[in-house]
Write a protein that holds these residues in place. Structure first.
Motif, PDB file in Angstrom:
ATOM      1  N   PRO A  22       0.813  -1.217   0.000  1.00  0.00           N
ATOM      2  CA  PRO A  22       0.000   0.000   0.000  1.00  0.00           C
ATOM      3  C   PRO A  22       0.848   1.268   0.000  1.00  0.00           C
ATOM      4  O   PRO A  22       0.416   2.306  -0.481  1.00  0.00           O
ATOM      5  N   SER A  25       4.198   4.092  -4.299  1.00  0.00           N
ATOM      6  CA  SER A  25       3.529   5.069  -5.161  1.00  0.00           C
ATOM      7  C   SER A  25       3.213   4.422  -6.501  1.00  0.00           C
ATOM      8  O   SER A  25       3.813   3.410  -6.886  1.00  0.00           O
ATOM      9  N   LEU A  64       2.721  11.145  -6.351  1.00  0.00           N
ATOM     10  CA  LEU A  64       1.782  11.512  -5.286  1.00  0.00           C
ATOM     11  C   LEU A  64       0.462  10.752  -5.418  1.00  0.00           C
ATOM     12  O   LEU A  64      -0.589  11.244  -5.010  1.00  0.00           O
ATOM     13  N   VAL A  65       0.527   9.564  -6.018  1.00  0.00           N
ATOM     14  CA  VAL A  65      -0.638   8.680  -6.089  1.00  0.00           C
ATOM     15  C   VAL A  65      -0.158   7.346  -5.531  1.00  0.00           C
ATOM     16  O   VAL A  65       0.974   6.936  -5.804  1.00  0.00           O
ATOM     17  N   LEU A  66      -0.978   6.689  -4.747  1.00  0.00           N
ATOM     18  CA  LEU A  66      -0.599   5.350  -4.293  1.00  0.00           C
ATOM     19  C   LEU A  66      -0.960   4.345  -5.391  1.00  0.00           C
ATOM     20  O   LEU A  66      -2.006   4.492  -6.050  1.00  0.00           O
ATOM     21  N   VAL A  68      -2.167   1.491  -5.034  1.00  0.00           N
ATOM     22  CA  VAL A  68      -3.461   0.860  -4.728  1.00  0.00           C
ATOM     23  C   VAL A  68      -4.637   1.729  -5.199  1.00  0.00           C
ATOM     24  O   VAL A  68      -5.725   1.221  -5.426  1.00  0.00           O
ATOM     25  N   GLU A  69      -4.404   3.028  -5.352  1.00  0.00           N
ATOM     26  CA  GLU A  69      -5.480   3.896  -5.836  1.00  0.00           C
ATOM     27  C   GLU A  69      -5.811   3.643  -7.305  1.00  0.00           C
ATOM     28  O   GLU A  69      -6.814   4.141  -7.811  1.00  0.00           O
TER      29      GLU A  69
END
Ligand SMILES: Cc1cc2nc3c(=O)[nH]c(=O)nc-3n(C[C@H](O)[C@H](O)[C@H](O)COP(=O)(O)OP(=O)(O)OC[C@H]3O[C@@H](n4cnc5c(N)ncnc54)[C@H](O)[C@@H]3O)c2cc1C
Ligand code: FES
Ligand code: FES
Lengths: 158, 289
Positions: A22, A25, A64-66, A68-69
């Motif tokens: 998780p 990035s 700046l995005v994971l 998992v997103e």
């Protein structure tokens, strides 16, 4: 218990699944897990734009995005811009205008500029500079980059 | 970053239950503050709760009578991409387009800007000037707070353990009203405000019926200068009145000296930015009158 997460996503129009932590990035997932190393890491804190990808219909800094997103979402990276061996006209324009030197910023600039031209085919210079304000280049001084994008905008107008 | 778990609840009650069960959890909206801070080792968390799948936090609804409901997780691009919202609140359109660059605006939310509670947060002075309120939910129920009460110290806000911000409400613009936010940065884009001023005015018969003024980057929290707006009430709409309010704002500022500017410079900026923001707000008010 620390468990990796199974993420199902679409990258450059292909269904892709990957397993990530998780805390990783999207940038790390793309480069280190999926093996798409075209997207570059510059600052890793959202300032330089070299890690720009399209997430659904918006450009974002993938640092700046994971990862998992990305579940259930659509991603376009620099690898999805050319059609096979046929360069996108923006890529061609970067070459003919010598709009790159070291090249670290280039994938981010091209992904970002393409998103602009896709939504607004005829941006003027001010609009181009504003749209690309989140992309930094330490080499070119920007003029050649703006010129390359402007050329594509003019072509669209013609 | 240290290991954390990730959850993306689909309902508010699910999110509140997770929050109640995990005191060490943090909310993820656009992540443009959170992920930077976590990577730097600040803001440790054992669970990240992604709040972007919750309907109430994604609401963006403007009604002429009741005003604007702005879900806490709505990203900036949705605000400036919404024609009705942009027409009713040109100042919000303006602020949503100046936070970060295009990539940041694709992710960053106004709710995140507020919860992060930076003294320099660009949206907060404007929200204060517009008289916005916060809808806060916790295990024990809901409460409402005014934006000017929300930030308590740099990076700190009034949310208690187990609470989250659901949305903000901005009153409907009244006839003869206008607002603006202006900041000073050395670059044209992508920088942290050296100082900023958010203002809202309501005009009637050539006079200020009311005004609200707030400042960024000149105090430990975004600073509501109530006395500057109150002083304008009943004054004629002219340069002298505007300059008077700008001087009151300047006197209220409590800036520090840092690499972005000295405290003297910041105080000077407060008066210039307040004056210019008021001029724009007045012009906007006169346009809609
Ligand atoms: C390159 C760059 C440029 C930037 N430029 C600007 C700028 O010009 N102006 C400016 O003001 N800021 C700027 N920022 C800072 C940041 O983008 C903004 O503060 C943004 O609005 C934060 O929103 P977010 O949705 O990304 O918040 P997140 O990072 O997701 O969250 C911020 C904080 O609030 C908490 N939080 C979020 N939502 C909630 C909620 N609903 N309830 C409770 N807590 C919550 C999070 O846990 C976290 O602590 C910039 C950042 C970067 C990286
Ligand atoms: S590496 Fe993501 S913005 Fe610089
Ligand atoms: S070409 Fe080197 S950073 Fe842009």
């Amino acid at each position: 218990m620390q468990r990796k997460v199974h993420v199902r996503t679409t990258i450059n129009n292909q269904a892709v699944e990957f397993l990530c932590e998780p805390r990783q990035s999207l940038l790390e997932c793309l480069r280190d897990i999926v093996g798409l190393t075209g997207t570059k890491e510059g600052c890793n804190d959202g300032n330089c734009g070299s890690c720009t990808v399209v997430l659904d219909d918006r450009i974002v800094t993938s640092c700046l995005v994971l990862g998992v997103e990305a579940e259930g979402r659509k991603i376009t990276t620099i690898e999805g811009i050319a059609a096979g061996n046929q360069l996108h006209r923006l890529q061609q324009a970067f070459l003919t205008n010598a709009a790159l030197q070291c090249g670290i910023c280039t994938p981010g600039f091209i992904v970002a500029a393409k998103a602009l031209l896709d939504s607004e085919p005829n941006p003027d210079e001010e609009r181009i500079r504003l749209w690309l304000a989140g992309n930094l280049c330490r080499c070119t001084g920007y003029d050649k980059i703006v010129r390359a994008v402007s050329e594509c905008a003019r072509e669209a107008k013609a | 970053m240290k290991w954390f778990d990730y959850a993306a609840p689909k309902t508010l009650s699910e999110a509140l239950a997770l929050l109640a069960a995990h005191p060490g959890a943090r909310m993820l909206a656009g992540g443009t503050d959170l992920l930077v801070q976590m990577r730097a080792g600040r803001k440790p968390a054992d669970l990240i709760i992604d709040i972007k799948n919750i309907a109430e936090l994604n609401e963006l609804r403007y009604e002429r009578a009741s005003g604007l409901t702005l879900g806490a997780a709505v990203a900036c691009y949705r605000i400036y991409g919404d024609a009705a919202v942009s027409r009713a609140y040109p100042s919000l359109h303006q602020v949503a387009s100046l936070i970060g660059g295009t990539q940041i605006q694709g992710r960053a939310s106004i709710g995140g800007n507020l919860c992060n509670a930076a003294p320099s947060a660009d949206s907060i002075p404007l929200l204060i000037a517009l008289g916005a309120t916060c809808r806060i939910a916790g295990a024990g129920g809901e409460r409402v707070a005014r934006v000017e009460e929300f930030c308590t110290a740099p990076g700190k806000n009034i949310l208690a353990a187990g609470e989250l911000l659901v949305s903000m409400h901005v009153p409907a613009p009244r006839p003869g009203s206008g607002a603006s936010y202006l900041r000073f940065i050395p670059r044209n884009e992508m920088d942290i405000a050296v100082a900023g001023a958010g203002v809202a005015v309501e005009l009637e018969n050539g006079k200020f019926r009311s005004a609200r003024i707030a400042l960024s980057s000149v105090a430990p929290t975004p600073l509501f200068v109530r006395e500057a707006g109150d002083w304008l009430t009943g004054k004629p709409v002219n340069g002298e009145s505007i300059a008077g309010a700008a001087e009151i704002a300047k006197a209220a500022a409590k800036p520090i000296t840092d690499m972005r500017g000295t405290k003297e410079y910041r105080r000077h900026l407060c008066s210039v930015l307040t004056r210019r923001a008021l001029e724009t707000a007045v012009r906007r008010a006169q346009e809609v009158q």
